[in-house]
Design an enzyme around this catalytic site. Structure first.
Site, short mmCIF file in Angstrom:
data_model
loop_
_atom_site.label_atom_id
_atom_site.label_comp_id
_atom_site.label_asym_id
_atom_site.label_seq_id
_atom_site.Cartn_x
_atom_site.Cartn_y
_atom_site.Cartn_z
N TRP A 1 16.61 3.08 -11.28
CA TRP A 1 16.16 3.57 -9.97
C TRP A 1 15.48 2.42 -9.23
O TRP A 1 14.33 2.50 -8.83
CB TRP A 1 15.21 4.76 -10.17
CG TRP A 1 15.01 5.61 -8.94
CD1 TRP A 1 13.98 5.53 -8.04
CD2 TRP A 1 15.85 6.66 -8.48
NE1 TRP A 1 14.15 6.46 -7.04
CE2 TRP A 1 15.28 7.18 -7.29
CE3 TRP A 1 17.05 7.22 -8.94
CZ2 TRP A 1 15.85 8.23 -6.57
CZ3 TRP A 1 17.62 8.27 -8.23
CH2 TRP A 1 17.02 8.76 -7.07
N LYS B 1 27.82 -4.68 -0.05
CA LYS B 1 27.43 -5.91 0.62
C LYS B 1 26.13 -5.73 1.40
O LYS B 1 26.03 -6.06 2.59
CB LYS B 1 28.55 -6.39 1.54
CG LYS B 1 29.85 -6.70 0.82
CD LYS B 1 29.74 -7.89 -0.10
CE LYS B 1 29.48 -7.55 -1.54
NZ LYS B 1 29.28 -8.72 -2.40
N GLU C 1 22.15 -15.12 -1.87
CA GLU C 1 20.84 -14.55 -1.57
C GLU C 1 19.74 -15.61 -1.64
O GLU C 1 18.69 -15.47 -1.00
CB GLU C 1 20.54 -13.38 -2.51
CG GLU C 1 20.42 -13.73 -3.97
CD GLU C 1 20.59 -12.53 -4.90
OE1 GLU C 1 21.11 -11.48 -4.45
OE2 GLU C 1 20.23 -12.64 -6.09
N GLU D 1 29.41 -12.86 2.15
CA GLU D 1 28.21 -13.36 1.50
C GLU D 1 27.43 -14.38 2.33
O GLU D 1 26.31 -14.73 1.98
CB GLU D 1 28.58 -14.00 0.14
CG GLU D 1 29.13 -13.04 -0.88
CD GLU D 1 28.08 -12.08 -1.43
OE1 GLU D 1 26.89 -12.20 -1.08
OE2 GLU D 1 28.46 -11.18 -2.20
N ASP E 1 27.13 -14.20 -4.93
CA ASP E 1 26.04 -13.31 -4.56
C ASP E 1 24.68 -13.90 -4.92
O ASP E 1 23.77 -13.94 -4.08
CB ASP E 1 26.21 -11.95 -5.27
CG ASP E 1 25.16 -10.95 -4.84
OD1 ASP E 1 25.27 -10.41 -3.74
OD2 ASP E 1 24.22 -10.70 -5.62
N SER F 1 17.55 -3.25 -13.17
CA SER F 1 17.37 -4.64 -12.74
C SER F 1 18.18 -5.55 -13.66
O SER F 1 18.52 -5.20 -14.79
CB SER F 1 15.89 -5.03 -12.81
OG SER F 1 15.47 -5.15 -14.16
N SER G 1 8.94 6.52 -17.24
CA SER G 1 9.14 5.70 -16.06
C SER G 1 8.49 6.34 -14.84
O SER G 1 8.58 7.54 -14.62
CB SER G 1 10.64 5.52 -15.79
OG SER G 1 10.86 4.94 -14.52
#
Length: 489
Positions: A38, A155, A222, A399, A218, A104, A68
């Site tokens: 999440w 994206k 970033e 990208e 990617d 993650s 969590s």
């Protein structure tokens, strides 16, 4: 479709296809979809798919770590233990026919062995990023042979995926485009599962790539123009404009912020989104074009130098290892997983930005030619590097251009750099913080110094810019942008 002289196959989605998502899943034996995690993408994709499949016999469940803090957030979004749509992560993995592993990147690395052990034979493992493949390659391991492995990579950040899906309830075609990849097809159904997933979360256009190509472009992107690079530009230009130069007086803080950040997230981004990069230059008068050219020629090579180093760090796995190491350091120190890094918008510049945004009149934001030249130089140098490395043109455009101006910059426009960066994955957040100072430093120490010292600039770079074939490709890809601009709330 012909994109910049190359042929690519693109799948067209849309709300009119939502009824076919359940049919496709059922034909592939998928009765239960498990969304694990999440974080940035998990909430958006879980809610989107749940709404797309509403009224069918297919269940979307969320799996989280015991205890969590995200449990309450998932319940608030309509996933509950009583309904069998919220549970312990490995229990959900065991019960699911499609496991969307959206934790993650660091958590993927820490927990992938247990995930693999708990996968049903024949189940599909779904990823939204190729980070795990990079890690497996670095240690010589592979995905389980009995399972499909596919990727649907929107994206844009998770909140964008959710927001545009919601806007798409009113306007067909609203949504975040996605790249897909089929890494393993153990059942013969992997492509159908992948496409149904992409359509189901609201992607209006779906591009094909590979898991390796996606994670390289990617993770690099970033750190470049999407997050780290634009942050570095903003910091360097704000200092330059407030300090002034030998032939110009310094701007006020408010004017500097308006001519840097507001300019990038306003007229520059809007022009690129709808008309392309070249249109930014063409909108300027003769004096403005000369100033743009000066900035562009000075900033291109210093930007490219950092791009090249960053790409190599990603391609060799060093950047992935640094993300994993960062997660382990914070875990060892018992630092909250929710905020594994410091705040980046409490400096004077970003506090000034809050005041500027509150008084903003969009029509009065200037298109500053020097800012435009620096920004376009960094964007074009990233494009050139990705093309040199063999990435397909749609991936290069997505990208380096579309994700920046359509998905990410609107968040910085709304509330500042932290709101943009920290709505992204932990990998992106760490990378932006690490590489933004490098871009800032190279621009300040090389590009601006060259201009102020009267050094001879490589003016042929402007000729290459004006005649670059990517401009035609951007116009083609821009036709596949979301049918509405994202509304950041």
């Amino acid at each position: 479709m012909d994109i910049g002289g190359t042929q690519e196959s693109i799948v067209v989605g849309g709300r009119h296809l939502y009824g076919d998502v359940a049919k496709a899943f059922e034909a592939c034996g998928i009765k239960k979809v498990g969304v694990i995690g999440w974080g940035s993408q998990g909430p958006a994709q879980a809610q989107n798919l749940k709404e797309t499949l509403e009224g069918t016999d297919i269940t979307v469940s969320v799996g989280l770590r015991p205890g969590s803090k995200s449990m309450e957030l998932a319940r608030a979004a309509g996933f509950t233990e009583d309904a069998g749509t919220l549970g312990e992560q490995y229990e959900v993995v065991r019960d699911s026919d499609l496991v969307m592993l959206l934790t993650s990147d660091a958590a993927c690395v820490e927990n992938y062995e247990e995930v693999f052990k708990n996968l049903k034979p024949g189940a599909t493992l779904g990823l939204s990023h190729g980070f795990l493949l990079c890690h497996l390659n670095s240690i010589g391991e592979k995905f389980p042979a009995a399972n499909n492995v596919v990727m649907v990579a929107p994206k844009g950040m998770g909140p964008s995926v959710r927001r545009l899906y919601e806007q798409g309830k009113e306007v067909n075609g609203a949504g975040i485009n996605a790249s897909i990849a089929i890494e393993q097809d153990a059942t013969g159904h992997a492509t159908d599962v992948c496409l149904a997933w992409a359509v189901g979360i609201g992607s209006p256009y779906i591009f094909q790539t590979t898991l390796q190509s996606e994670y390289t472009s990617d993770i690099f992107g970033e750190r470049g123009i999407l997050l780290g690079g634009v942050h570095g530009i903003a910091e360097s230009l704000f200092r330059r404009y407030t300090a002034g130069t030998a032939d110009s007086e310094g701007m006020t803080d408010e004017a500097a912020f308006q001519n840097v950040v507001e300019c990038i997230t306003g007229p520059i981004s809007k022009t690129i989104s709808h008309e392309g990069i070249l249109a930014v230059y063409q909108k300027l008068d003769a004096a403005g074009q000369a100033e743009f050219a000066k900035a562009y020629c000075a900033a291109y090579v210093p930007s490219l130098d950092v791009h090249a180093e960053c790409y190599d760090e990603v391609d060799t796995g060093n950047e992935v290892r640094s993300v994993v190491a960062a997660g382990r350091r914070h875990e060892a120190r018992s630092i909250s997983r929710a905020l594994p890094m410091g705040v980046i918008d409490d400096t004077h510049m970003w506090k000034v930005g809050k005041q500027v945004r509150e008084a903003r009149v969009d029509s009065e934001i200037p298109l500053h030619p020097f800012t435009a030249g620096v920004y376009c130089a960094m964007m074009m140098s990233q494009i050139d590097l990705l093309l040199e490395k063999g990435h397909c043109i749609s991936e290069v455009v997505n990208e380096s251009v579309i994700e920046a101006v359509d998905s990410l910059n609107p968040y910085m426009h709304a509330r500042g750099v932290s709101y943009m960066v920290d709505n992204c994955s932990t990998t992106a957040r760490l990378g932006a913080r690490k590489w933004a100072p490098r871009y800032d430093y190279n621009l300040s120490q090389q590009a601006y110094v060259a201009i102020d010292s009267g050094a001879t600039l490589e003016t042929e770079l402007m000729t290459k810019f004006v005649n670059h074939p990517i401009h035609e490709a951007i116009i083609t890809c821009a036709k596949m942008r979301p049918s509405v601009d994202i509304a950041v709330v």
